[in-house]
Design a protein around this motif. Sequence first.
Motif, PDB file in Angstrom:
ATOM      1  N   ILE A  11      28.721  -5.153  48.336  1.00  0.00           N
ATOM      2  CA  ILE A  11      29.974  -5.475  49.022  1.00  0.00           C
ATOM      3  C   ILE A  11      31.131  -4.733  48.369  1.00  0.00           C
ATOM      4  CG2 ILE A  11      31.607  -7.331  49.551  1.00  0.00           C
ATOM      5  CD1 ILE A  11      29.210  -9.201  49.843  1.00  0.00           C
ATOM      6  N   ARG A  31      26.730  -7.874  55.204  1.00  0.00           N
ATOM      7  CA  ARG A  31      26.039  -8.538  54.103  1.00  0.00           C
ATOM      8  C   ARG A  31      24.534  -8.263  54.092  1.00  0.00           C
ATOM      9  NH1 ARG A  31      29.877 -11.697  51.840  1.00  0.00           N
ATOM     10  NH2 ARG A  31      31.687 -12.122  53.188  1.00  0.00           N
ATOM     11  N   SER A  32      24.021  -7.619  55.147  1.00  0.00           N
ATOM     12  CA  SER A  32      22.597  -7.250  55.159  1.00  0.00           C
ATOM     13  C   SER A  32      22.370  -5.828  54.661  1.00  0.00           C
ATOM     14  CB  SER A  32      22.048  -7.370  56.585  1.00  0.00           C
ATOM     15  OG  SER A  32      22.682  -6.422  57.454  1.00  0.00           O
ATOM     16  N   VAL A  61      32.462  -6.240  56.603  1.00  0.00           N
ATOM     17  CA  VAL A  61      31.512  -6.336  55.494  1.00  0.00           C
ATOM     18  C   VAL A  61      30.137  -6.665  56.065  1.00  0.00           C
ATOM     19  CG1 VAL A  61      30.874  -7.588  53.404  1.00  0.00           C
ATOM     20  CG2 VAL A  61      33.285  -7.062  53.862  1.00  0.00           C
ATOM     21  N   ILE A  69      35.327 -12.641  50.548  1.00  0.00           N
ATOM     22  CA  ILE A  69      34.581 -12.118  49.411  1.00  0.00           C
ATOM     23  C   ILE A  69      35.134 -12.751  48.146  1.00  0.00           C
ATOM     24  CG2 ILE A  69      34.063  -9.916  50.544  1.00  0.00           C
ATOM     25  CD1 ILE A  69      36.345  -8.641  48.989  1.00  0.00           C
TER      26      ILE A  69
END
Length: 497
Positions: free
Chosen positions: A23, A17-18, A15, A58
């Motif tokens: 997501i 996140r940037s 994943v 998550i």
Amino acid sequence: MVKRSSGELLLSIVVDRSSARSITTQVYTAIRQLITSGALSAGKKLPSSRTLARELDISRTTSMAVFERLTAEGLIVSRTGSGTYVSDQAEAGKPDQPLVLPAKGLVSAKLADIIADASPRFFQRLSHPKRPRAFVTGLPDYDAFPLAVWARLTAKHWREPRDQILGYPDANGHPQLRLAIAEHLRANRGLSCDPEQIFIVTGAQQAFDLIGRVLLNPGDPVWFEDPGAIGARNSLIACGARMIPVPVDDEGMCVKSGMKLAPDFRLAFVTPSHQHPTGVEMSLARRHELLAAANQAGAWIIEDDYDGEFRYDSRPLPTLKSADSDGRVIYVGTFSKTMFPALRLGFYIAPAPLIPIFQRISGAFLQGVPSSIQAVLAAFIEEGHFATHLRRMREIYMERHTAFHEAASQHLEGLLHIDRSIAGFHVVGKFTSPTMDEDSIVAEAEAAGLVVFPIRRFAIERERVQPGLILGVSAIDERAIAGGVKILGQILQAHHP
């Protein structure tokens, strides 16, 4: 990493996140790819949404949303009291292995004769940087566009009944938009036409292509301003036109020269309100000459009014079409300059004799511009936002032209001959010394962070055009203009004898 759960290995999912992607989308895409590729075959058990959330760090809501999307697509199924499994449908939907044949050498790319002949005469259109900088031309000021108004009108459109917003668009154009354009042109450009004469297209370039394909046979002579607009030239060349470069002077296209070169011309292309790229305005006498020549030859005229809305010393000039009593002019307009380029929306106005054929062409093979874009633009015009936006942009661009000329008087004096600009998006500067080289100056300007275009780039017969530069001032503020002029002055000074 998702570890082995209930005896099954899902594989590793990373994943980011940037990433700009959500997501939910990242996880959904990763699992979907595992299923469709066969890495997770039919009948394989998946971890629970709770386990997936814990192992990927998550939220449970996100993992449940992923499972819901996969279930809706038929890729996974839930069995009460047992768990979630890859469905049999996923196996059935996998593509067959492609048939791979041994290579027999390079494939010959044989082109159609008309394109094979046209390709060597194409000229690369101007490229634009992702972020406006001095002195990119042809771009409006993005920051000044009323995005909040546009967003409100867009949201309002999508609340309309589904049968009105989700169907196929009218290939000729949204009736509401055609009416709005007709009323705007009548009030602001002195042009009277019926909405049925207006055809909506995906920009002026498509209009040029359609007009050329309908009216030209291969080899037909076309008068074209020299220098002139590169995109339009390429479109007409691709239609098989025999381009007749007609010189431009202080009154616009030299009609007498055109008559000497090709009195039997089939089509003429002009930008009378603000010649591209020289910026001259076609005189009334020259307009009458052109209309008379077209009537005598039985020819048509394309009037490209690409930036006619932007005149700063008075109201915008009347169009050539408004003086056309014989129905020879096909008027082409675009919203790329008045609104923003990503809109990809333009229009053309057909003379009465051509309406049936253009209606047939549109209905036969054109899909039409997305109706949502057209409906929102129609509302934008009808509610007065378009007129307000144009008034504001004229004020902004006039200030930027003034800022350029003030800076030029300090840094470009004796290096470029620059006439006072009163219209459009750019300024034309001609070299004061014949020894100054366009290509070298353009390259050095690019290295210094500037975008400048040589005048001769727009010419078919380059040797008869005085060298110089096209400098856009619309997309950047006064500070960037002043800084760019100072740098350009230093570059030009180094090349001046």
